[in-house]
Enzyme design. Structure first.
Site, short mmCIF file in Angstrom:
data_model
loop_
_atom_site.label_atom_id
_atom_site.label_comp_id
_atom_site.label_asym_id
_atom_site.label_seq_id
_atom_site.Cartn_x
_atom_site.Cartn_y
_atom_site.Cartn_z
N ARG A 272 0.86 -1.19 0.00
CA ARG A 272 0.00 0.00 0.00
C ARG A 272 0.89 1.23 0.00
O ARG A 272 1.67 1.43 0.92
CB ARG A 272 -0.93 0.01 1.22
CG ARG A 272 -2.09 1.02 1.06
CD ARG A 272 -2.88 1.21 2.34
NE ARG A 272 -2.10 1.95 3.33
CZ ARG A 272 -1.94 1.56 4.60
NH1 ARG A 272 -2.48 0.45 5.04
NH2 ARG A 272 -1.22 2.29 5.43
N GLU B 219 4.84 7.18 2.26
CA GLU B 219 5.61 5.95 2.47
C GLU B 219 4.97 4.84 1.67
O GLU B 219 3.86 4.97 1.16
CB GLU B 219 5.64 5.57 3.95
CG GLU B 219 4.26 5.23 4.52
CD GLU B 219 4.30 4.86 5.99
OE1 GLU B 219 5.40 4.81 6.57
OE2 GLU B 219 3.21 4.62 6.57
N ASN C 161 4.04 0.71 2.28
CA ASN C 161 3.94 -0.35 3.27
C ASN C 161 4.05 -1.70 2.57
O ASN C 161 3.21 -2.03 1.73
CB ASN C 161 2.59 -0.28 4.00
CG ASN C 161 2.38 1.05 4.69
OD1 ASN C 161 2.78 1.25 5.81
ND2 ASN C 161 1.75 1.99 3.98
N SER D 176 -2.66 -2.73 5.95
CA SER D 176 -3.99 -3.02 6.50
C SER D 176 -5.10 -2.18 5.88
O SER D 176 -4.87 -1.30 5.07
CB SER D 176 -3.97 -2.81 8.02
OG SER D 176 -3.63 -1.48 8.32
N LYS E 157 12.29 3.00 5.72
CA LYS E 157 12.39 4.43 5.41
C LYS E 157 13.74 4.76 4.77
O LYS E 157 13.84 5.65 3.92
CB LYS E 157 12.21 5.26 6.69
CG LYS E 157 10.92 4.97 7.45
CD LYS E 157 9.70 5.32 6.62
CE LYS E 157 8.41 5.18 7.44
NZ LYS E 157 8.10 3.79 7.81
N LYS F 191 11.82 10.66 10.70
CA LYS F 191 11.24 9.32 10.62
C LYS F 191 12.24 8.25 11.03
O LYS F 191 13.31 8.14 10.43
CB LYS F 191 10.77 9.03 9.18
CG LYS F 191 9.59 9.86 8.72
CD LYS F 191 9.08 9.36 7.39
CE LYS F 191 7.74 9.98 7.04
NZ LYS F 191 7.16 9.35 5.83
N GLU G 224 7.31 0.84 11.50
CA GLU G 224 5.99 0.80 10.90
C GLU G 224 4.95 0.80 12.03
O GLU G 224 5.29 0.64 13.20
CB GLU G 224 5.82 -0.45 10.03
CG GLU G 224 6.86 -0.59 8.92
CD GLU G 224 6.84 0.55 7.93
OE1 GLU G 224 5.76 1.13 7.73
OE2 GLU G 224 7.90 0.88 7.38
#
Length: 405
Positions: free
Chosen positions: A56, A75, A77, A82, A236, A295, A299
């Protein structure tokens, strides 16, 4: 679909991952443990031949120089991405609200969206290519899973295809998991075709026993979603390195259009490795803290630092090698709008909000052949502008739908 290609390319490039994460793994124990498993799997030889990505990529709109809105990536994922299940249900909710208000034309404008079906399609294709009709899908779940209904939507899509899912914790794998001489994975005597991780993305989710279980899973020939290299591709630090001149061209040779589309979504990303480049980035952030976000390699939401918190962290880190475990990113500034957020215990009132758009992507690769690469739906999350960080699980953002105008 471009980001699917990029993540897949990064996951296959062991030299790029090692070079990119070299400084990070010295200071970040969690990334170092993941990378150790990656090295062990490479040394023994990768057993799996089918690779599955359920990603995602998250964006916000930012005004360009001419005032038009452009999408900038926050970002990507690559593990436990989810809300595909719940996002499949939210269009029905908003259409229902409009219909109750007799706004049928507005109801018809709500975009159809079913990422759970698309995510399940990717798992089903990987299961099919594994080649054993009796094998199961193993979903690695947390012991106290608050987001179970999101996961059940995907499980139900698989069950409709006669593909059975078992839910197990890392601890269960330690006790009941094993590999045969061909490195096929068995749990309680049942063969596993696909391992779908909905756990294992934060340090707190790993005990010594859980790390051993993760290694066992990675050594197997089962399709992992994600495999350890793909999880590392979503860090990251990798995101920051991909923004360097020439990196996209190196990873996606002969694909200038895809490179251009990807690069157009990048916000400013800066390394904090020791040296002049990192020093300059820290100086820039300290001079204008409202323009940046700090950052870590984490996650799950709620980890980023803004404003005064970021300033304090940078002052503490600026002379320490620990700063290499962070990256600096230009803060994306979307245009606020008025909306009502429906949350338990909160009065319903119009507040100034911003939204974050996630695009779900699925890819399946067998050996070197890309079998599937598609966009399968979206996720829109909205929150009040005073909430700098945190998402739906943290009780800050709410699930939403795009409304075309």
């Amino acid at each position: 679909m471009d980001f699917n290609l990029l993540v897949d390319a990064v996951s296959q490039n062991a030299a790029f991952l090692e070079q990119t994460l070299f400084s990070t793994i010295k200071r970040d124990d969690f990334t170092a443990r993941l990378f150790d498993i990656h090295k062990q799997v490479l040394k023994e030889g990768i057993a799996q031949t089918v690779f599955l990505g359920l990603n995602r990529s998250d964006y916000m709109f930012q005004s360009s120089a001419d005032g038009s809105p452009v999408l900038k990536q926050i970002e990507i994922n690559t593990i436990s991405a989810s809300f595909g299940g719940l996002a499949s249900r939210t269009p029905v909710v908003h259409r229902h609200v409009f219909n109750i208000l007799n706004k049928t034309k507005e109801a018809a404008k709500i975009l159809s969206n079913n990422p759970s079906k698309g995510l399940a399609l990717g798992i089903a294709k990987a299961w099919e290519l594994y080649g054993s009709t009796n094998a199961l899908v193993l979903l690695i779940a947390q012991e106290k899973e608050r987001n179970i209904f999101d996961q059940r939507a995907i499980e139900n899509e698989l069950l409709a295809r006669n593909i059975h899912v078992i839910r197990q914790k890392f601890e269960d794998i330690s006790e009941k998991g094993s590999l045969d001489q061909n490195r096929r994975l068995f749990v309680d005597g049942r063969e596993v075709a696909v391992v779908y991780f909905r756990d294992g993305y934060m340090p707190s989710q790993y005990s010594v026993q859980n790390w051993e279980a993760r290694l066992l899973l990675e050594r197997s020939c089962a399709v992992k979603c994600p495999d350890i290299a793909t999880q590392l591709a979503g860090t990251k630090k990798v995101q920051q390195e991909l923004s360097r001149v020439g990196m996209l061209e190196m990873l996606l040779p002969g694909q200038p259009e895809a490179v251009a589309r990807l690069r157009a979504t990048f916000a400013g990303l800066y390394s904090l490795d020791m040296g002049e480049e990192g020093d300059q980035a820290i100086t820039k952030a300290l001079a204008a803290p409202s323009r940046f976000v700090l950052k870590p390699q984490r996650e799950g939401g709620g980890n980023n630092l803004y404003g005064e918190e970021m300033v304090q962290a940078l002052e503490r880190l600026k002379d320490s090698e620990e700063r290499a475990s962070y990256i600096l990113m230009e803060k994306i500034e979307p245009e606020p709008f008025g909306n009502c957020l429906l949350r338990p215990g909160s009065p319903v009132r119009v507040v100034q909000c911003i939204s974050e758009l996630g695009i779900f992507g699925v890819y399946v690769r067998q050996e070197r052949t890309l079998v599937m690469n598609k966009h399968v739906g979206h996720l829109l999350r909205t929150k009040a502008i005073e909430d700098a960080d945190g998402g739906v699980a943290a009780g800050v953002a709410v699930l939403d739908n795009p409304y075309p105008v």
